[in-house]
Design an enzyme around this catalytic site. Structure first.
Site, PDB file in Angstrom:
ATOM      1  N   GLU A 229      -2.420   2.435   0.410  1.00 48.71           N
ATOM      2  CA  GLU A 229      -3.244   1.440   1.117  1.00 48.71           C
ATOM      3  C   GLU A 229      -4.576   2.054   1.542  1.00 48.71           C
ATOM      4  O   GLU A 229      -5.628   1.423   1.468  1.00 48.71           O
ATOM      5  CB  GLU A 229      -2.507   0.895   2.349  1.00 48.71           C
ATOM      6  CG  GLU A 229      -1.268   0.077   2.036  1.00 48.71           C
ATOM      7  CD  GLU A 229      -1.565  -1.318   1.488  1.00 48.71           C
ATOM      8  OE1 GLU A 229      -2.739  -1.666   1.318  1.00 48.71           O
ATOM      9  OE2 GLU A 229      -0.596  -2.052   1.215  1.00 48.71           O
TER      10      GLU A 229
ATOM     11  N   GLU B 254      -4.638 -13.271  -4.706  1.00 49.92           N
ATOM     12  CA  GLU B 254      -4.256 -13.159  -6.130  1.00 49.92           C
ATOM     13  C   GLU B 254      -4.454 -14.430  -6.960  1.00 49.92           C
ATOM     14  O   GLU B 254      -4.868 -14.356  -8.128  1.00 49.92           O
ATOM     15  CB  GLU B 254      -2.809 -12.673  -6.268  1.00 49.92           C
ATOM     16  CG  GLU B 254      -2.594 -11.229  -5.817  1.00 49.92           C
ATOM     17  CD  GLU B 254      -2.494 -11.059  -4.313  1.00 49.92           C
ATOM     18  OE1 GLU B 254      -2.342 -12.083  -3.604  1.00 49.92           O
ATOM     19  OE2 GLU B 254      -2.592  -9.920  -3.824  1.00 49.92           O
TER      20      GLU B 254
ATOM     21  N   THR C  76      -7.631  -2.929  -7.646  1.00 55.12           N
ATOM     22  CA  THR C  76      -6.604  -3.860  -7.183  1.00 55.12           C
ATOM     23  C   THR C  76      -6.989  -4.491  -5.849  1.00 55.12           C
ATOM     24  O   THR C  76      -6.476  -5.533  -5.473  1.00 55.12           O
ATOM     25  CB  THR C  76      -5.236  -3.149  -7.070  1.00 55.12           C
ATOM     26  OG1 THR C  76      -4.219  -4.132  -6.979  1.00 55.12           O
ATOM     27  CG2 THR C  76      -5.178  -2.217  -5.861  1.00 55.12           C
TER      28      THR C  76
HETATM   29  C1  DMJ Z   1      -4.150  -6.137  -1.645  1.00 55.29           C
HETATM   30  O1  DMJ Z   1      -4.181  -5.145  -0.694  1.00 55.29           O
HETATM   31  C2  DMJ Z   1      -4.123  -5.568  -3.014  1.00 55.29           C
HETATM   32  O2  DMJ Z   1      -4.462  -6.562  -3.894  1.00 55.29           O
HETATM   33  C3  DMJ Z   1      -2.805  -4.985  -3.382  1.00 55.29           C
HETATM   34  O3  DMJ Z   1      -2.736  -4.559  -4.710  1.00 55.29           O
HETATM   35  C4  DMJ Z   1      -1.667  -5.924  -3.131  1.00 55.29           C
HETATM   36  N1  DMJ Z   1      -2.007  -7.031  -2.358  1.00 55.29           N
HETATM   37  C5  DMJ Z   1      -2.999  -7.031  -1.356  1.00 55.29           C
HETATM   38  C6  DMJ Z   1      -3.500  -8.428  -1.097  1.00 55.29           C
HETATM   39  O4  DMJ Z   1      -2.580  -9.390  -1.279  1.00 55.29           O
END
Ligand code: DMJ
Length: 590
Positions: free
Chosen positions: A224, A492, A580
């Protein structure tokens, strides 16, 4: 095996007569000598022996266990194989050297290049990428302007009640600290830049430069912290050219590298930023698949910009390791847990494209893109996994035939359950189809994108955390259990529609995004500042969870802004790769 004096196989107890006699003679003499000494001499001898014993124990405890030793040689083997198969010339030598350092179980910070070298390097990287950067001139239509206003409203609430803390609690007008690194500022900064919000970007830059410190004696989640903080700062560095962001990233990156002080190539999940120590998660012995395989874009960017390949080498070792051990039982679909001590997958763990696994698949594809499509096995592993996903997990509901990606519980039992998180795959699949993967990938992307839209078909117009699908004719296609009905304002689905719109030009994706945005405005906006996660998307007498996640600013608003733009050439996807966490980083040619 029998351990006895008579066992002829054991040299220590050899029954050779001459030797036996010699040994008995030495023992008798020693006894005689010892009994004839004074008490003082005896005490002295005993103390010396004890001290020698202590030294022996000390030395042996400082060594690695034999399991660790064998892992390290496995790892060397991986690197050597990788070098033969993938690496070229002197980059391979470098990678071997860094791995030697890792084998010493520590990261040698002394090896960081002098800042002068870094500056030189920066210039090269920035010169390359600035040619491709579109100047961010702000919103061009009303919908985009509305999203910018929403971003400013979230910024305002955070500034009033939570400035410098991780996240805003908009209802109680207070804050929450998770890593204590001003998460909302670092995660949201690049969105402010992309939206052309100069004032907000300047405030964030000033805070990062003058207030942000990583001298924090607390455990942070390695993944994170990497995707939100390191990713946010690296993106800001590449978007602005301000080297302060790179300096801060190097500081954080060095601290986070402690995660790799594990005996296998798999990092631990939690890191103490001050003490530079690392451990397993509090709740268990294993690291999550998605966590260990979703730091590589960020670390590669850090290596390429700083000139220090350690970050890229150590993080890429994880991908290489998983590629090597493979996930053959399900043809490229991996279990959700992997152990940092043994480097092995936990047997019988669940296979999913949701929590704990999702971005493993995302980063297989995006690393291939980031490295200029030069590493074939990333593409192959991704393609194989998508084929297996279709075979094992991709199903449709009844009666309306909504396509979704379910899970294999314990690697065996099919469960027609899909997390909101899974919606990201619509984006990855559609981008894949434009980069050599079959048209079928785009078809799947469109169908999953549509199912994600169906997930938003609730009284509030917000999407739930998890949906279940019915596979037997005669009932509702999709249902949400009360405990799964909360909404963290995740990105997402909107992220998926953003990619789908870029690749198909179908305006329905903009409409779906706009509808989701209006639902956020109507049901999640807190008048005094900020937006709140909600308890149940089915209830219009909405209850708040009193939290505003940093990814609302980092991702959800950014993807909305980009999706709703008239100009879809901003941040072109052949030049930029979105992490991500939605932070754009440059695509390299190798
Ligand atoms: C984000 O912190 C990132 O996209 C992670 O990969 C998973 N999901 C959260 C948001 O939903």
């Amino acid at each position: 095996m029998r351990l006895s004096r008579d066992d002829p196989g054991l040299p220590l107890y050899h029954t050779d007569n001459t030797r036996g006699y010699t040994f008995r003679r030495i023992r008798t003499r020693a006894r005689h000598w010892f009994s004839s000494r004074s008490i003082g001499v005896k005490v002295c001898i005993a103390t010396t022996l004890l001290f020698a014993l202590f030294l022996l124990v000390k030395i042996s405890s400082g060594r690695r266990s034999s399991t660790q030793e064998s892992y390290i040689s496995n790892q060397e083997e991986i690197i050597i194989n990788e070098q033969v198969i993938f690496a070229k010339n002197e980059r391979a030598d470098k990678s071997e050297k860094k791995n030697d350092d890792f084998n010493e179980d520590h990261v040698d910070l002394e090896r960081l290049p002098e800042s002068a070298d870094r500056l030189q390097n920066d210039k090269i990287e920035l010169a390359e990428h600035h040619e491709n950067v579109v100047k961010f001139t702000g919103p061009t239509n009303d919908r985009q302007r509305a999203v910018v206003k929403a971003f400013q409203h979230s910024w305002l609430g955070y500034k009033k009640y939570a400035w410098g803390h991780d996240t805003l609690k908009p209802v109680s007008k207070s804050y929450n600290d998770w890593f204590d690194t001003g998460l909302t500022i670092v995660d949201g900064l690049d969105t402010a830049i992309v939206m052309g919000l100069e004032e907000e970007a300047a405030e964030a830059t000033d805070w990062i430069q003058n207030k942000l410190t990583f001298e924090k004696d607390r455990m942070v989640n390695f993944f994170e912290c990497t995707i939100r903080v390191l990713g946010g700062m690296m993106s800001a560095f590449y978007l602005t050219g301000n080297r302060m962001f790179l300096e801060k990233s190097v500081d954080l990156g060095d601290r986070l590298l402690s995660a790799f002080k594990s005996p296998s190539p798999i990092p631990y999940s939690d890191v103490n930023l001050l003490k530079r120590t690392a451990t397993n998660p509090q709740w268990g012995a294993d690291s999550s698949l998605s966590e260990v395989t979703t730091v590589q874009l960020e670390y590669r960017a850090l290596s390429r910009a700083s000139g220090n390949s350690t970050y890229e080498d150590l993080s890429f070792n994880v991908s290489k390791h998983i590629h090597k051990i493979g996930c053959e039982t399900h043809e490229g679909l991996c279990g959700m847990f992997i152990n940092a001590n043994t480097g092995n997958f936990k047997k019988g763990s669940t296979i999913t494209f949701g929590a704990r696994s999702d971005s493993y698949y995302e980063y297989l594809f995006k690393q291939w893109i980031q490295t200029g499509k030069t590493i074939d096995w990333l593409k192959e592993d991704y393609g194989k996994a998508m084929t297996a996903m279709e075979k094992y997990l991709y199903r449709n509901s009844e009666p309306k035939k909504m396509y979704f990606i379910g899970e294999l519980l314990s690697g065996e039992t099919y469960s027609p359950k899909m997390d909101h998180l899974v919606c990201f795959i619509a984006g990855t699949l559609s981008q894949g189809s434009k980069n050599g993967f079959p048209q079928k990938h785009l078809d799947m992307a469109e169908k999953i994108g549509e199912t994600c839209h169906n997930m938003y078909d609730n009284p509030t117009g917000l999407g739930p955390e998890i949906a279940h699908f019915n596979m037997i004719p005669g009932k509702e296609d999709l249902y949400v259990k009360p405990l799964d009905a909360h909404c963290l304002l995740r990105p997402e689905a909107i992220e998926g529609w953003f990619y789908l719109y870029r690749f198909t030009g179908d305006k329905k994706y903009q409409e779906w995004g706009w509808a989701a945005f209006q639902a956020i405005e109507k049901y999640a906006r807190i008048p005094t500042g900020g937006y709140s996660s909600v308890v149940n998307v089915k209830k219009i007498d909405v209850k708040y969870r009193d939290s505003m996640e940093s990814f609302l600013l980092g991702e959800t608003f950014k993807y909305l802004y980009l999706l709703l733009g008239d100009d879809q050439t901003v941040l072109p996807l052949d030049k930029w790769v979105f992490t991500t966490e939605g932070h754009p980083l440059p695509v390299y040619d190798h």
